[in-house]
Design an enzyme around this catalytic site. Structure first.
Site, short mmCIF file in Angstrom:
data_model
loop_
_atom_site.label_atom_id
_atom_site.label_comp_id
_atom_site.label_asym_id
_atom_site.label_seq_id
_atom_site.Cartn_x
_atom_site.Cartn_y
_atom_site.Cartn_z
N HIS A 157 25.31 34.83 52.35
CA HIS A 157 24.40 34.24 51.39
C HIS A 157 23.71 35.34 50.62
O HIS A 157 23.41 36.39 51.19
CB HIS A 157 23.36 33.35 52.09
CG HIS A 157 22.68 32.42 51.16
ND1 HIS A 157 21.61 32.79 50.39
CD2 HIS A 157 22.96 31.13 50.83
CE1 HIS A 157 21.25 31.77 49.64
NE2 HIS A 157 22.05 30.75 49.88
N ASP A 181 26.82 25.38 53.40
CA ASP A 181 28.06 24.74 52.94
C ASP A 181 29.12 24.69 54.02
O ASP A 181 30.06 23.90 53.94
CB ASP A 181 28.61 25.49 51.73
CG ASP A 181 27.74 25.26 50.53
OD1 ASP A 181 27.26 24.13 50.38
OD2 ASP A 181 27.53 26.20 49.76
N1 CMC Z 1 33.74 36.93 53.69
C1 CMC Z 1 34.03 38.24 53.87
N2 CMC Z 1 33.24 39.26 53.46
C2 CMC Z 1 32.09 38.94 52.85
C3 CMC Z 1 31.72 37.59 52.62
C4 CMC Z 1 32.58 36.58 53.07
N3 CMC Z 1 32.27 35.30 52.90
N4 CMC Z 1 30.51 37.56 51.98
C5 CMC Z 1 30.15 38.84 51.81
N5 CMC Z 1 31.11 39.67 52.34
C6 CMC Z 1 31.04 41.14 52.41
C7 CMC Z 1 31.32 41.78 51.06
O1 CMC Z 1 32.71 42.05 50.89
C8 CMC Z 1 30.49 43.04 51.16
O2 CMC Z 1 31.16 43.96 51.98
P1 CMC Z 1 31.00 45.54 51.70
O3 CMC Z 1 29.55 45.84 51.90
O4 CMC Z 1 31.88 46.17 52.73
O5 CMC Z 1 31.47 45.75 50.30
C9 CMC Z 1 29.24 42.57 51.91
O6 CMC Z 1 29.69 41.49 52.73
C10 CMC Z 1 28.10 42.11 51.01
O7 CMC Z 1 28.64 41.14 50.11
P2 CMC Z 1 28.05 40.79 48.66
O8 CMC Z 1 29.12 40.13 47.86
O9 CMC Z 1 27.41 42.01 48.09
O10 CMC Z 1 26.94 39.77 49.03
P3 CMC Z 1 26.19 38.90 47.99
O11 CMC Z 1 24.86 38.71 48.57
O12 CMC Z 1 26.28 39.44 46.63
O13 CMC Z 1 27.08 37.55 47.99
C11 CMC Z 1 27.89 35.40 48.47
C12 CMC Z 1 26.71 36.38 48.58
C13 CMC Z 1 27.39 34.02 48.93
C14 CMC Z 1 28.38 35.27 47.01
C15 CMC Z 1 29.04 35.90 49.38
O14 CMC Z 1 28.58 36.05 50.71
C16 CMC Z 1 30.26 34.97 49.34
O15 CMC Z 1 31.09 35.11 48.44
N6 CMC Z 1 30.36 34.01 50.32
C17 CMC Z 1 31.42 33.03 50.30
C18 CMC Z 1 31.08 31.94 49.30
C19 CMC Z 1 30.00 31.00 49.82
O16 CMC Z 1 30.04 30.53 50.95
N7 CMC Z 1 29.04 30.69 48.94
C20 CMC Z 1 27.98 29.73 49.24
C21 CMC Z 1 26.62 30.30 49.22
S1 CMC Z 1 25.42 29.19 49.94
C22 CMC Z 1 25.27 27.92 48.84
C23 CMC Z 1 24.37 28.19 47.71
O17 CMC Z 1 23.14 28.39 47.93
O18 CMC Z 1 24.85 28.14 46.56
#
Ligand code: CMC
Length: 427
Positions: A306, A363
Site C-alpha cells: 500500500h 482489496d
Molecule cells: N508485489 C511485489 N513487490 C511489490 C509489491 C507487490 N504487490 N508492491 C510493492 N512491491 C515492491 C516494489 O517492487 C518495491 O521494491 P524495491 O524497493 O525492491 O524496488 C517496493 O516493494 C516498494 O514498492 P513501491 O512501488 O515503491 O510502493 P508504492 O508505495 O509506490 O506502491 C502500490 C504501492 C499499492 C502501488 C504497490 O504496493 C502495488 O502495486 N501493489 C499491488 C496493487 C494493489 O494491491 N493495489 C491496491 C492498493 S490498496 C487500495 C487502494 O487504496 O486503492
C-alpha cells in the site's frame, strides 16, 4: 511560539512556517517558497506533498490507524452502519436519530433515475466494463440535473449530495443488470440503503428475494471500510476536477475513472484475476511469490502493499474476519480461496515481503467476499465506488466550502530549450 523550517540555498535563507495538524502531524508550508526563491518543489506521485488541509479522515500508515472524523474504523465497522458513516463523513458529526431519518428521507426523494438514462445504457455494448459505463452515466446525470453544476448555497449543495447518494447506487447496480441482460430494478423507498443495494442487484421479477442478514452486514461493513481514505488517487481527482467548479456529478465521474485503475480500486478485480491465473497454472503459490520477487518480471502480487500503510492495513484485518463469517455462513468451499490463504501465509513469512512491509491490503479480502456472494469480478471496483461515494462527496464539499483555489501543480521542464522553427523541407 510558532515553529519554522529554514531552507538554505547558497547564501539565501528562507524561513517557512510549520503548520501543526492533529495528533502531532506537521507540514512545511511552502506557499511562499517560489516567490522567495524562484524554486518549486518536485515530488512525483505526491509522496510528500499535502495538497490540502482536511478534517475528514486521519490515517497513520506506520501505525496502521484509520479514523473518520476522529472515530476509529474498528468502532465504526462494528457499531455503526453505512448511511450513518456517510452522514458522519459528509457533515462532520454522528447523526442524531432525527438527523439520520431526515437524511435517508431526503435521499429517497432522489432514488428515481430519469427513464431516458436507460437509452444511454442501451447504447453501450453488453460487455462494456461497468466502471466505464458508471463513469459515463454519472457524468450524464449532469445533463438531467443541470442545477447541480453550480451549487451557490448550502441548500443546493445538500440537494446535490442527496441526489448523487440516491442515483449513483441505482446506476451502479444497473451496470450489472445490463451486463446480465436482467430488467433494471427500481429503488424501494420502504427499505434501507444497503438492503436496496442487494435488491437492485439480485432481485428478479420471477421469484421472491430474501435478504441474508449475514450478507447484508458484510456489505454494510465493506462500504464503511471503503467510505474514505483521505487524499488517494480518486479523491485527489475529485478535488482537482471540482476545484475548477465543474460540478459534483462531473467530479464524481472523474473519481470513478481514477478508481478504475489496477493500482487503485481496480486492484480487487486484479486480485481475483491473479488467483484464477494461479489456479489455471496448477495452484503453485511459491511459483508466483518467486515471480513477484523477480525484478526482471513485471508481475506483482496484487492485493499486497500500500502506498500509505507500511504496517497491516487496519481495514484488511476487519475484512478478513467478515470474509471468514460470510464464507462460513454460505458454506462456500472454493479452491481459489485456498490459494489466497496459501499466498497470504507464505508472503507474510517471506523475507522480501517482510523487509518491504508488504501486507495484504483491503482489496485482497474484499474480492474474496464478493466472489462468495456471486458478484462478478468486473463489478468489484464498482462495489468500491459505491462505498467510496460519501468520501468523494465529503472531500468535494470540504474543498468548495474552504474556497480552495483551482488545482494547478507546477513542473520542472526538462525538454528542449529554445529552437528556431525549421521549414518542412529543412527537417
Ligand atoms: N508485489 C511485489 N513487490 C511489490 C509489491 C507487490 N504487490 N508492491 C510493492 N512491491 C515492491 C516494489 O517492487 C518495491 O521494491 P524495491 O524497493 O525492491 O524496488 C517496493 O516493494 C516498494 O514498492 P513501491 O512501488 O515503491 O510502493 P508504492 O508505495 O509506490 O506502491 C502500490 C504501492 C499499492 C502501488 C504497490 O504496493 C502495488 O502495486 N501493489 C499491488 C496493487 C494493489 O494491491 N493495489 C491496491 C492498493 S490498496 C487500495 C487502494 O487504496 O486503492
Amino acid at each position: 511560539m510558532s515553529k519554522i523550517a529554514t531552507v538554505t540555498i547558497d547564501d539565501l535563507k528562507v524561513d517557512l512556517p510549520l503548520i501543526e495538524g492533529t495528533d502531532n502531524e506537521n507540514a512545511i508550508d511552502i506557499e511562499k517558497l517560489r516567490a522567495a526563491t524562484g524554486l518549486v518543489t518536485l515530488d512525483p506521485g505526491y509522496k510528500n506533498t499535502g495538497a490540502c488541509k482536511s478534517a475528514i479522515t486521519y490515517l497513520d500508515g506506520e501505525k496502521g490507524i484509520l479514523r473518520y472524523r476522529g472515530y476509529s474504523i474498528e468502532d465504526l465497522a462494528e457499531k455503526s452502519n453505512f448511511l450513518e458513516v456517510a452522514y458522519l463523513i459528509i457533515f462532520g458529526e454522528l447523526p442524531t436519530k432525527t438527523q439520520i431519518e431526515q437524511f435517508e428521507n431526503d435521499i429517497r426523494k432522489h432514488t428515481l433515475v430519469n427513464e431516458e438514462m436507460k437509452s444511454i445504457i442501451d447504447g453501450f455494448p453488453k460487455h462494456a466494463h461497468p466502471m466505464g459505463v458508471l463513469s459515463s452515466l454519472t457524468c450524464a446525470l449532469t445533463a438531467f440535473n443541470p442545477s447541480v453544476v453550480n451549487v451557490a448555497n448550502e441548500k443546493q449543495m445538500y440537494d446535490a449530495i442527496c441526489k448523487i447518494m440516491g442515483k449513483f447506487l441505482v446506476l451502479a447496480t444497473w451496470t450489472y443488470r445490463k451486463a446480465k441482460g436482467y430488467p433494471l430494478n427500481y429503488y424501494d423507498n420502504t427499505k434501507s440503503y444497503v438492503e436496496n443495494f442487494l435488491r437492485l442487484m439480485f432481485q428478479l421479477p420471477t421469484e421472491p428475494y430474501k435478504v441474508n442478514p449475514v450478507v447484508q452486514n458484510a456489505i454494510d461493513k465493506l462500504f464503511i471500510l471503503h467510505a474514505d481514505h483521505e487524499q488517494n488517487c480518486s479523491t485527489s481527482t475529485v478535488r482537482m476536477v471540482g476545484s475548477s467548479h465543474a460540478g459534483l456529478f462531473a467530479s464524481i465521474s472523474a473519481g470513478v475513472s481514477a478508481l478504475w485503475g489496477p493500482l487503485h480500486g481496480g486492484a480487487n478485480q486484479a486480485v481475483l484475476e491473479m488467483l484464477e491465473e494461479i489456479q489455471k497454472d496448477g495452484g503453485d503459490a511459491d511459483k508466483y511469490l518467486a515471480k513477484a520477487k523477480d525484478k526482471n518480471d513485471p508481475f506483482r502480487l496484487m492485493g499486497f502493499g500500500h502506498r500509505v500503510y507500511k504496517n497491516f492495513d487496519p481495514r484488511a484485518r476487519i475484512i478478513k474476519k467478515a470474509a471468514e463469517e460470510v464464507l462460513a455462513d454460505l458454506g462456500v468451499n472454493d479452491p481459489i480461496l485456498k490459494i489466497a490463504k496459501d499466498l497470504e501465509e507464505k508472503a507474510l513469512k517471506d523475507e522480501y515481503f517482510v523487509a518491504r512491509n508488504l501486507y495484504p491490503n483491503v482489496d485482497f479480502y474484499s474480492g474474496i467476499i464478493y466472489r462468495a456472494l456471486g458478484i462478478p469480478t468486473e463489478m468489484f471496483t464498482v462495489m468500491f465506488a459505491i462505498g467510496r461515494l460519501p468520501g468523494w462527496v465529503a472531500q468535494w464539499k470540504e474543498m468548495r466550502e474552504n474556497k480552495e483555489p483551482i488545482g494547478r501543480p507546477r513542473q520542472l521542464y526538462i525538454g528542449e530549450s529554445f529552437r528556431a522553427f525549421k521549414e518542412i523541407n529543412e527537417r
